[in-house]
Design an enzyme around this catalytic site. Sequence first.
Site, PDB file in Angstrom:
ATOM      1  CG  ASP A  99      -2.202   0.286   1.107  1.00  0.00           C
ATOM      2  OD1 ASP A  99      -2.461   1.536   0.354  1.00  0.00           O
ATOM      3  OD2 ASP A  99      -3.206  -0.096   1.931  1.00  0.00           O
ATOM      4  CG  ASP A 195      -4.639   5.440   1.026  1.00  0.00           C
ATOM      5  OD1 ASP A 195      -5.389   4.725   1.246  1.00  0.00           O
ATOM      6  OD2 ASP A 195      -4.521   6.630   1.659  1.00  0.00           O
ATOM      7  CD  GLU A 249      -9.264   3.824  -0.638  1.00  0.00           C
ATOM      8  OE1 GLU A 249     -10.010   3.715  -0.117  1.00  0.00           O
ATOM      9  OE2 GLU A 249      -8.062   4.577  -0.631  1.00  0.00           O
ATOM     10  CG  HIS A 308      -8.332  -0.943   6.198  1.00  0.00           C
ATOM     11  ND1 HIS A 308      -8.196  -1.176   4.931  1.00  0.00           N
ATOM     12  CD2 HIS A 308      -7.855   0.167   6.341  1.00  0.00           C
ATOM     13  CE1 HIS A 308      -7.874  -0.253   4.186  1.00  0.00           C
ATOM     14  NE2 HIS A 308      -7.667   0.693   5.068  1.00  0.00           N
ATOM     15  CG  ASP A 309     -11.054   2.099   4.682  1.00  0.00           C
ATOM     16  OD1 ASP A 309     -10.085   2.350   5.789  1.00  0.00           O
ATOM     17  OD2 ASP A 309     -10.122   2.263   3.786  1.00  0.00           O
TER      18      ASP A 309
HETATM   19  C1  GLC Z   1      -7.878   4.953   2.550  1.00  0.00           C
HETATM   20  C2  GLC Z   1      -7.390   4.032   3.471  1.00  0.00           C
HETATM   21  C3  GLC Z   1      -7.945   4.530   4.759  1.00  0.00           C
HETATM   22  C4  GLC Z   1      -7.474   5.869   5.293  1.00  0.00           C
HETATM   23  C5  GLC Z   1      -7.518   6.720   4.382  1.00  0.00           C
HETATM   24  C6  GLC Z   1      -6.496   7.992   4.284  1.00  0.00           C
HETATM   25  O1  GLC Z   1      -9.108   5.184   2.274  1.00  0.00           O
HETATM   26  O2  GLC Z   1      -8.103   2.659   3.008  1.00  0.00           O
HETATM   27  O3  GLC Z   1      -7.817   3.472   5.897  1.00  0.00           O
HETATM   28  O4  GLC Z   1      -7.854   6.331   6.225  1.00  0.00           O
HETATM   29  O5  GLC Z   1      -7.000   6.416   2.973  1.00  0.00           O
HETATM   30  O6  GLC Z   1      -5.043   7.608   3.955  1.00  0.00           O
END
Ligand code: GLC
Length: 526
Positions: A99, A195, A249, A308-309
């Site tokens: 990541d 990310d 993402e 995890h989100d």
């Molecule tokens: C992404 C991650 C998340 C994080 C955010 C900011 O959405 O998956 O856990 O809080 O980015 O980096």
Amino acid sequence: MDNSHWWNETVFYQVYLPSFRDGNNDGLGDFYGLLEKIDYLASLGVKGLWITPFYPSPLVDNGYDISDYCAVDPRFGDMAAFGAVLQACHQRGMKVIIDVVINHVSSLHPWFQDAWNNPASPWRDFFLFSDAPNNWQSFFSGPAWSKEPDTGQYYFHKFSPQQVDLNWRNPRVEQEILQMLDFWIVQGVDGFRFDVINFLTTDGITADNPQSEGEQQHLNDINQPGLCAVLARLCRHVRQQGDYFLVGEVGSEDLDVLQRYQRPELLDVVFNFNLGSQKTFSATAIYQQLTAMEKQLTGVPTLFFSSHDMPRMISRFGESERDTARAIAVMALQITARGVPFIFQGEENGMTDYVPESLEQIYDIQGRTHYHSALADGLPPGQALVQAIQHSRDGSRSPCQWRNTPHAGFSSCPPWIPVNANYPEVNARAMQDDPDSIFHAYQKLILLRNQSPALQHGEYQFLECIQQCLWFARRFGDETVMVAINFGMEISNPGREIAGELLYGEDASVLGKNHIVIKRTVHGKE
Ligand code: GLC
């Protein structure tokens, strides 16, 4: 369509490192713990890992706040431990993607430490400062601007004030990030998950965001026009060095936005949260997303139902806390539909959400920030707590449950976030011992996919939703695999009359709720 990449054949598993397994007994998951479990993951059949951030970090957002891009946080291990995990994976035919958080750095990163409150800093232009901040809001709630003590200026952060946005108009930022990607390529990683990649500020601070129905619309602070060009340069740079898997993402609910970034010259795949994070179960909604992705996306979709989100799949989609029949049916879809599956840790053992009840039990920065914003907006503490619990992402982050021993075999000391109380029954050891467990169903289904060219590469011959039964066939070469997964009330088996080898389930004339049938025909052999 180009089907030739290794990742077309790969079932991925997401390791959320802080909660996976603690090998050095400080209550936080790490590479030592992960190393112990590589054989377990290989036995599950997954062929790729996505490991969440492990870099030096104050862990304000559990590592999504990086203070050094080219090292390992001592709490997660060291470069040798990282290398050992990589090697163990590669020896077992598993790839590893890591990541990378390139939208922002931790406020403790040396670049920001130098730039902060210091207009003369050579790093000042790595960040976005303004005398007069606009109305842009943080995704964790509240303003996206924080004031410096002496200069009278404000700095920009889309997430917490400790996660400072990089200024992607500055070519030096891009140079630094390219070097960082090279560093990890040299270590031997097989790809990257970028990310919040559509959040990069490539065009600077622009017009205010509009409001709609009391909520700010993130129109100008994300998906900025310059992004595709920057991303194309990053992707080209990496691809020139080999067949690396590039996953994005993309924070958007709009498939038109997603398809902008999933292209041969940009990302290989993007996550579609419309599919993955539906709040309640609906076979029709899932079917609509699968068909929409077929129509609108170039390349292949991603298939995930937990991370995890977001809360765990079984806690959202099950008709009860332990509805493993539903969980297995959803998993069967994830493994047999067209796309790249990503399984979140613990799903294979039917783990359920951890539910905080007080502010002290909320660990997630998003939940806590919502609490303070709600208080600042004048809400009483009780209602602020409701807001905080609603927005906290702690649910799926409780430690992996390995055994029926103290701390669920995650660690020998109290973990950073409590273990779910159901660990005596819901744990990996118990699932291993039960041949009918969710773990064994996962194992069988993953093996099926690993052995089937049609499930790895096949286009849909048809994709239908009959009442609440998803019914489709995928073909590649001389193999066709037909799948019926009935999420609803009893219906007659749509594939009953079709001859074929039964690969999974029971080819009954009537399919009950969560009944799965998978059959194969090899052409020329029907
Ligand atoms: C992404 C991650 C998340 C994080 C955010 C900011 O959405 O998956 O856990 O809080 O980015 O980096």
